[in-house]
Design an enzyme around this catalytic site. Sequence first.
Site, PDB file in Angstrom:
ATOM      1  N   LYS A 146      15.976  17.529  15.161  1.00  0.00           N
ATOM      2  CA  LYS A 146      16.979  17.206  14.153  1.00  0.00           C
ATOM      3  C   LYS A 146      16.626  15.884  13.481  1.00  0.00           C
ATOM      4  O   LYS A 146      16.336  14.921  14.187  1.00  0.00           O
ATOM      5  CB  LYS A 146      18.340  17.099  14.852  1.00  0.00           C
ATOM      6  CG  LYS A 146      19.471  16.661  13.968  1.00  0.00           C
ATOM      7  CD  LYS A 146      20.700  16.415  14.795  1.00  0.00           C
ATOM      8  CE  LYS A 146      21.742  15.749  13.921  1.00  0.00           C
ATOM      9  NZ  LYS A 146      22.882  15.295  14.647  1.00  0.00           N
TER      10      LYS A 146
ATOM     11  N   LYS B 209      16.114  13.787  18.418  1.00  0.00           N
ATOM     12  CA  LYS B 209      17.088  13.469  17.376  1.00  0.00           C
ATOM     13  C   LYS B 209      16.711  12.123  16.771  1.00  0.00           C
ATOM     14  O   LYS B 209      16.733  11.092  17.446  1.00  0.00           O
ATOM     15  CB  LYS B 209      18.485  13.416  17.975  1.00  0.00           C
ATOM     16  CG  LYS B 209      19.548  13.100  16.952  1.00  0.00           C
ATOM     17  CD  LYS B 209      20.929  13.159  17.553  1.00  0.00           C
ATOM     18  CE  LYS B 209      21.965  12.764  16.505  1.00  0.00           C
ATOM     19  NZ  LYS B 209      23.318  12.780  17.052  1.00  0.00           N
TER      20      LYS B 209
HETATM   21  C1  PBG Z   1      26.837  12.882  16.480  1.00  0.00           C
HETATM   22  C2  PBG Z   1      26.170  13.814  15.546  1.00  0.00           C
HETATM   23  C3  PBG Z   1      25.626  13.524  14.283  1.00  0.00           C
HETATM   24  C4  PBG Z   1      25.241  14.737  13.744  1.00  0.00           C
HETATM   25  C5  PBG Z   1      25.499  15.712  14.678  1.00  0.00           C
HETATM   26  N1  PBG Z   1      26.061  15.125  15.793  1.00  0.00           N
HETATM   27  C6  PBG Z   1      25.549  12.257  13.506  1.00  0.00           C
HETATM   28  C7  PBG Z   1      24.897  11.074  14.016  1.00  0.00           C
HETATM   29  O1  PBG Z   1      24.159  11.049  14.997  1.00  0.00           O
HETATM   30  O2  PBG Z   1      25.156  10.054  13.373  1.00  0.00           O
HETATM   31  C8  PBG Z   1      24.647  14.893  12.380  1.00  0.00           C
HETATM   32  C9  PBG Z   1      24.759  16.236  11.794  1.00  0.00           C
HETATM   33  C10 PBG Z   1      24.533  16.309  10.333  1.00  0.00           C
HETATM   34  O3  PBG Z   1      24.153  15.323   9.661  1.00  0.00           O
HETATM   35  O4  PBG Z   1      24.735  17.397   9.802  1.00  0.00           O
HETATM   36  N2  PBG Z   1      26.017  12.355  17.467  1.00  0.00           N
HETATM   37 ZN    ZN Z   2      27.099  10.567  18.390  1.00  0.00          ZN
END
Ligand code: PBG
Ligand code: ZN
Length: 335
Positions: free
Chosen positions: A256, A203
């Site tokens: 992601k 991520k």
């Molecule tokens: C929370 C989370 C996020 C997303 C999914 N779970 C945001 C982040 O890490 O700031 C992003 C999903 C999206 O942008 O569609 N940890």
């Molecule tokens: Zn988070």
Amino acid sequence: MTIHIGRELGSFERTRRTRRSAALRGLVRETRLDPATFIYPLFVTHGVDVRQPITSMPGQSRLSLDQLEREASELRELGVRAVLLFGIPASKDPEGTEGYADTGIVQQATRVLKRADPELVVVADVCLCEYTDHGHCGLLTPTGEVDNDPSLHLLSRMAVSLADAGADIIAPSDMMDGRVAAIREALDGAGHEALPIMAYSAKYASAYYGPFREAADSAPQFGDRRGYQMDPANAREALREIAIDEAEGADIVMVKPALAYLDVIARVRAQTDLPLAAYNVSGEYAMVKAAAQQGWLDEDRIVLETLTSIRRAGADIIITYHAKEAARWLTEGRA
Ligand code: PBG
Ligand code: ZN
């Protein structure tokens, strides 16, 4: 006219692509989209009769619990069989208490959805940032650093309460070190040995999450997430993260965002035999919607082309806000 270059070419290479029939094209197509491989994210919120549009994500809304039955039947009709739940809590605090309360909004939504459609796969996102007043994904030390190990305890509690509520897959998105092992152990200890974990393994610290943070009201109040999310410049590091999560017991791994990381998806695909998910995130969705609203591009073709590229790169599962419209377009034969 067909140009014959030589017998070393097979018939397909010697045939003009435009002269292949639709049936023949379908026969040799390498990548296909199937709504059964989509996961549709849902934002659930307290209140009654709420369908509150998310400005930066046209077509997406925050939904109250009473809206979920209708949502479940619509998804069933479209052949989309999985949702990923995010919650907007009634109140936030430093420990993200509502995230692991049995009466938390996602716990309640899980129960409602499983009652409405027991066969719907409910994936529960596990992270504290929607529930903490500081907006970080874990607990903080007095000096404002993310405190990894104590966070694991709360994330595990959150996972167990979501499992107890009936979630079918637990999806930790927090990026704390050791979370997959901690959550696996907690789930096993609570009698959820068979419950799969989908780990947000690679991520990235991405600007593509902007609209999501508006939707979930989860932007960090200070600092950023670069301390625990990955540097967009690194691909080999993603392979290490995947290997670690696999060793800790992840059942599905994830990359992601998706579109700016197709190379990472392809490399992860080559490394692991686990099911691989890719998250087509909020910013990717918002860009397409904005351009389509201007009439600057052909929305259905762009969306299906994008989703196809994510599958072609090697993802088995696509988490996408386009799931419902894409499913509709696919049944209309616009692939
Ligand atoms: C929370 C989370 C996020 C997303 C999914 N779970 C945001 C982040 O890490 O700031 C992003 C999903 C999206 O942008 O569609 N940890
Ligand atoms: Zn988070």
